[in-house]
Motif scaffolding. Sequence first.
Motif, PDB file in Angstrom:
ATOM      1  N   LYS A  65     -33.597   6.061  25.341  1.00  0.00           N
ATOM      2  CA  LYS A  65     -32.795   6.997  24.547  1.00  0.00           C
ATOM      3  C   LYS A  65     -31.516   6.331  24.088  1.00  0.00           C
ATOM      4  N   PHE A  66     -31.182   6.541  22.797  1.00  0.00           N
ATOM      5  CA  PHE A  66     -30.004   5.935  22.195  1.00  0.00           C
ATOM      6  C   PHE A  66     -29.188   7.009  21.471  1.00  0.00           C
ATOM      7  N   VAL A  67     -27.887   6.975  21.668  1.00  0.00           N
ATOM      8  CA  VAL A  67     -26.952   7.808  20.912  1.00  0.00           C
ATOM      9  C   VAL A  67     -26.006   6.857  20.183  1.00  0.00           C
ATOM     10  N   VAL A  68     -25.845   7.064  18.891  1.00  0.00           N
ATOM     11  CA  VAL A  68     -25.045   6.169  18.050  1.00  0.00           C
ATOM     12  C   VAL A  68     -23.889   6.955  17.458  1.00  0.00           C
ATOM     13  N   ASN A  69     -22.645   6.506  17.689  1.00  0.00           N
ATOM     14  CA  ASN A  69     -21.538   7.193  17.029  1.00  0.00           C
ATOM     15  C   ASN A  69     -21.346   6.611  15.635  1.00  0.00           C
ATOM     16  N   ILE A  70     -21.044   7.476  14.680  1.00  0.00           N
ATOM     17  CA  ILE A  70     -20.923   7.070  13.283  1.00  0.00           C
ATOM     18  C   ILE A  70     -19.653   7.675  12.689  1.00  0.00           C
TER      19      ILE A  70
END
Length: 252
Positions: A65-70
Amino acid sequence: MDAFPVSPAATQADVVLPDVMLLAAGLGTRMRPLTFDRPKALIEVAGKPLIDHVIDCALAEGARKFVVNIHHKPDLMAAHIARLANALPDLTFETSYEKDRLLDTGGGLKHALPLLGSDPVLVMNTDSFWLPGSDNPIARLVAEYAKDEADCVLLCVEPDKATGFNKSADFLIDGEGNLGQTVGRPVVYAGTAVFSRELASLGPDVPFSLARSFGVARDRGRIKGIMIQTPWYHVGDPAAIVRTEQAIGTLV
């Protein structure tokens, strides 16, 4: 003089990897003019976006699982993450949108915590990486954290082995892997760390750096370091792209 601490070998079978927080919201000012029209994380090195190099490092050790801040050029980042999600349906990708203001690394992690289900969480910069399969540093970070002697465990590299990185040192590391400012040999933070949720949740409701969190852990005497055991590449400016591509070309 104490030797650098080397944790016992850990493999993917030994540990379950935490959810991964990918820090990709920055403006990439040192990478200009390349970041005028794209986020830094989407700049290509050896034919692949930087963020994909970092994801490959985590995938090689079993991340799911990956969470990417943008923030900068969010539409381009969101579209890229959507393509990854479609191409890798067995994995989970989510974005944490910092719409109103850039929250910096520590603030970005705190803001994204509701999307991250694990404790601890794995935090990775998207401008530094190693060749997947050349080491198992994430597994060793998690194994070190599991000893319950630290609230965060940082991946470290010796300054003279930090390709593309000109900083002399962030910490001193002693023979037990403790990080501080007074005892041990100089090391550079290599952009990957395992964090307790409790530590990640601390901090003001304004932008702040992960360096603040490192300081809290250091004051508690609960910050450790693990040395990476393979070449490590930091791609912080256009010149570093060339150097990294040349270095990779000698190894693949």
